[in-house]
Write a protein that holds these residues in place. Structure first.
Motif, short mmCIF file in Angstrom:
data_model
loop_
_atom_site.label_atom_id
_atom_site.label_comp_id
_atom_site.label_asym_id
_atom_site.label_seq_id
_atom_site.Cartn_x
_atom_site.Cartn_y
_atom_site.Cartn_z
N PRO A 191 -2.22 -6.30 7.49
CA PRO A 191 -1.07 -7.04 6.94
C PRO A 191 -1.12 -7.09 5.42
O PRO A 191 -2.20 -7.20 4.81
N GLY A 192 0.03 -6.99 4.80
CA GLY A 192 0.12 -7.09 3.35
C GLY A 192 -0.50 -5.93 2.61
O GLY A 192 -0.87 -6.07 1.44
N ALA A 193 -0.61 -4.77 3.27
CA ALA A 193 -1.26 -3.62 2.64
C ALA A 193 -0.33 -2.42 2.61
O ALA A 193 0.62 -2.33 3.41
N ARG A 194 -0.61 -1.51 1.67
CA ARG A 194 0.11 -0.25 1.63
C ARG A 194 -0.88 0.85 1.28
O ARG A 194 -1.86 0.62 0.57
N LEU A 195 -0.63 2.04 1.81
CA LEU A 195 -1.56 3.16 1.62
C LEU A 195 -1.34 3.78 0.25
O LEU A 195 -0.20 4.02 -0.16
N THR A 196 -2.42 4.07 -0.43
CA THR A 196 -2.33 4.79 -1.69
C THR A 196 -3.15 6.07 -1.58
O THR A 196 -4.19 6.09 -0.91
N LEU A 252 1.30 -13.07 -0.44
CA LEU A 252 1.74 -13.93 -1.54
C LEU A 252 1.54 -13.24 -2.89
O LEU A 252 2.28 -13.49 -3.85
N ALA A 253 0.54 -12.39 -2.99
CA ALA A 253 0.25 -11.73 -4.24
C ALA A 253 0.88 -10.34 -4.32
O ALA A 253 0.66 -9.62 -5.28
N GLY A 254 1.66 -9.93 -3.32
CA GLY A 254 2.23 -8.60 -3.28
C GLY A 254 1.33 -7.68 -2.46
O GLY A 254 0.20 -8.01 -2.14
N ALA A 255 1.86 -6.51 -2.10
CA ALA A 255 1.12 -5.58 -1.25
C ALA A 255 -0.16 -5.11 -1.94
O ALA A 255 -0.17 -4.84 -3.15
N VAL A 256 -1.23 -5.04 -1.19
CA VAL A 256 -2.52 -4.58 -1.69
C VAL A 256 -2.67 -3.10 -1.41
O VAL A 256 -2.43 -2.64 -0.29
N LEU A 261 4.06 2.46 8.57
CA LEU A 261 4.33 1.04 8.43
C LEU A 261 4.72 0.47 9.78
O LEU A 261 5.72 0.88 10.37
N ARG A 262 3.91 -0.45 10.28
CA ARG A 262 4.25 -1.13 11.53
C ARG A 262 5.42 -2.06 11.30
O ARG A 262 6.32 -2.19 12.11
N ARG A 263 5.39 -2.74 10.19
CA ARG A 263 6.52 -3.52 9.69
C ARG A 263 6.58 -3.25 8.19
O ARG A 263 5.74 -2.55 7.64
N ALA A 264 7.57 -3.82 7.50
CA ALA A 264 7.71 -3.56 6.08
C ALA A 264 6.50 -4.04 5.28
O ALA A 264 6.20 -3.51 4.21
#
Length: 464
Positions: A63-68, A17-21, A88-91
């Motif tokens: 879930p809801g995460a992205r690698l930085t 809900l808050a965007g990808a972390v 990414l397992r899913r988007a």
């Protein structure tokens, strides 16, 4: 849906809900008896962990995460961890895969940040004694409480490679212009590969069929699983409407559309009239079964692709490949959710020249040696649970002095070979090595069209 799943999916919704972390992955505390991996983020995120064997690895879904940032580089002196992969397992879901050197107990817990400090998920890997029992125990818990997973491995053992000779019995497979049958070629290559594997310390072969009989496609990987195989290799000979198509190919299961029109055509041919069988839930919670099924399947696909790429690299060293990357399509025989599986098309039996090669013992041996070298590369990089080390041997067919073309005669004492490069012509090669063009043709079974291909290995006669 049980309470654990409800809690996990509710927590998973919050970061979305808050965007990808943003999540950063780095090393934590490391000692001979423990390795820590730290996942740092600006806000709490849920996670799921699955521990898998054959080969040993730990899968972490966020879930809801992205690698930085960059993943930490592998450390050769680490007692348990080979390295870390991410994708990414899913988007909207980050997946991390920890490749392990052996079985391990895995624990995870969270540390809540305060005063501007980052939130952390700490994943601990503790090497497990490889002689402790044979049972595999897996527990999965959500981020709301510490998760602990434990794997107990089998005793030290050899790697079991299932070799599937395509077609057989009433199914001849493709038939070449001069009548060579695919089922005969695949069985010949499979037998040669099995003999090579059985001579390797730490490896043994399982022949899915060792006679001219037909086995249903879904039954083939099932037999491999029943024997607890570590890798499933299905051997075939390609066929296509274009008689000029040539070269070896390696395929793994495709989850969507085929990677090319030819891949789709090949899969349709190899599948024949067989129907795809689906794995049914086993009576436990349906949602949990679906999650476990998909996680296991995805991890298996990753290792199938890794093994396929290793074999393709060795086939490139041996000679001509049709495509420079692993292909994907919906092969029924590769639909195994828990066993890394791949399919090798040795050459195009529909190509007159390659049909002649496929009929020779030397070319069949060449393909078998390339497959073996690729399997060893894969097993050494991703050893299955409890696997004994596989000693290094010559890296591939070329080092063993086998030419790609072997249909012609061989002069006694011949040691010279030439690898065809862009711009090479047969006449220029004959001039370079100071041999006659006719002797060069005769040595390699070539006709007067002088057709050669980049990557092909030709023998240079010692006299003209």
């Amino acid at each position: 849906m049980n309470r654990l799943d409800v809690l996990f999916w509710l927590l998973a919704m919050l970061p979305a809900l808050a965007g990808a972390v943003d999540v950063e992955c780095r090393w934590g505390y490391t000692a001979p008896d423990k390795t820590q991996v730290l996942l740092e983020s600006t806000m709490p995120i849920p996670h799921r962990i699955l521990s898998l064997d054959q080969p040993d690895r730990v899968v972490i879904d966020l879930p809801g995460a992205r690698l930085t940032g960059q993943l930490p580089p592998p450390r050769t002196d680490d007692a348990i961890l080979i390295g870390i992969r991410a994708g990414l397992r899913r988007a909207d879901e980050l997946r991390l895969v920890l490749d392990l050197k052996g079985p391990a107990r895995v624990k995870s817990f969270s540390l809540q940040g305060s005063g501007g400090a980052k939130h952390r998920i700490v994943v601990e890997l503790i090497p497990q004694n490889p002689t402790q029992g044979n049972a595999l125990q897996v527990s999965i818990q959500a981020q709301s409480s510490p998760a602990a997973l434990e794997v107990r491995s089998s005793r030290r053992r050899t790697a079991l490679i299932a070799i599937d000779a395509g077609h057989g019995g009433e199914d001849p497979g493709a038939v070449g212009p001069n009548g060579l049958r695919e089922k005969d070629v695949t069985l010949a290559i499979a037998r040669k590969l099995a003999r090579l594997i059985d001579r390797e310390p730490g490896m043994r072969a399982l022949m899915i069929r060792d006679a001219d009989r037909y086995i249903g496609l879904p039954e083939r990987p099932s037999l491999a699983r029943d024997h607890k195989a570590d890798l499933f290799v299905s051997i075939h000979a390609d066929a296509y409407s274009d008689p000029n198509a040539r070269g070896s190919s390696v395929y793994t299961l495709g989850t969507g559309a085929a990677s090319s029109e030819m891949a789709s055509s090949v899969a349709e041919h190899e599948n024949g009239s067989e129907r795809v069988l689906l794995v049914e839930p086993n009576g436990r919670d349906a949602l949990l079964d679906a999650v476990l099924h998909e996680m296991t399947r995805n991890a298996t696909l990753e290792h199938s692709d890794t093994a396929a790429a290793a074999i393709l690299r060795q086939l490139k060293r041996a000679g001509v490949v049709h495509r420079g990357e692993v292909q994907h399509a919906g092969f029924v025989v590769l639909k195994s959710t828990d066993l890394p599986s791949l399919l090798v098309e040795a050459a195009f039996i529909s190509n007159t020249e390659e049909e002649r090669l496929l009929a020779t013992d030397a070319y069949q041996q060449l393909i078998a040696q390339a497959i073996l070298a690729g399997i060893k590369d894969y097993l050494n990089a991703h050893p299955p649970q409890g696997l004994s080390p596989i000693p290094d041997t010559p890296r591939g067919p070329r080092e063993q002095g086998l030419p790609l073309r072997s249909a012609g005669r061989s002069a006694p004492g011949r040691t010279r070979e030439h690898v065809i490069s862009q711009g090479d012509t047969l006449s220029a090669i004959a001039k370079r090595y100071q041999v006659s063009l006719s002797s060069l043709r005769a040595e390699n079974g070539l006709d007067e069209t002088d057709v050669i291909h980049v990557g092909q290995v030709i023998a240079i006669p010692t006299d003209s």
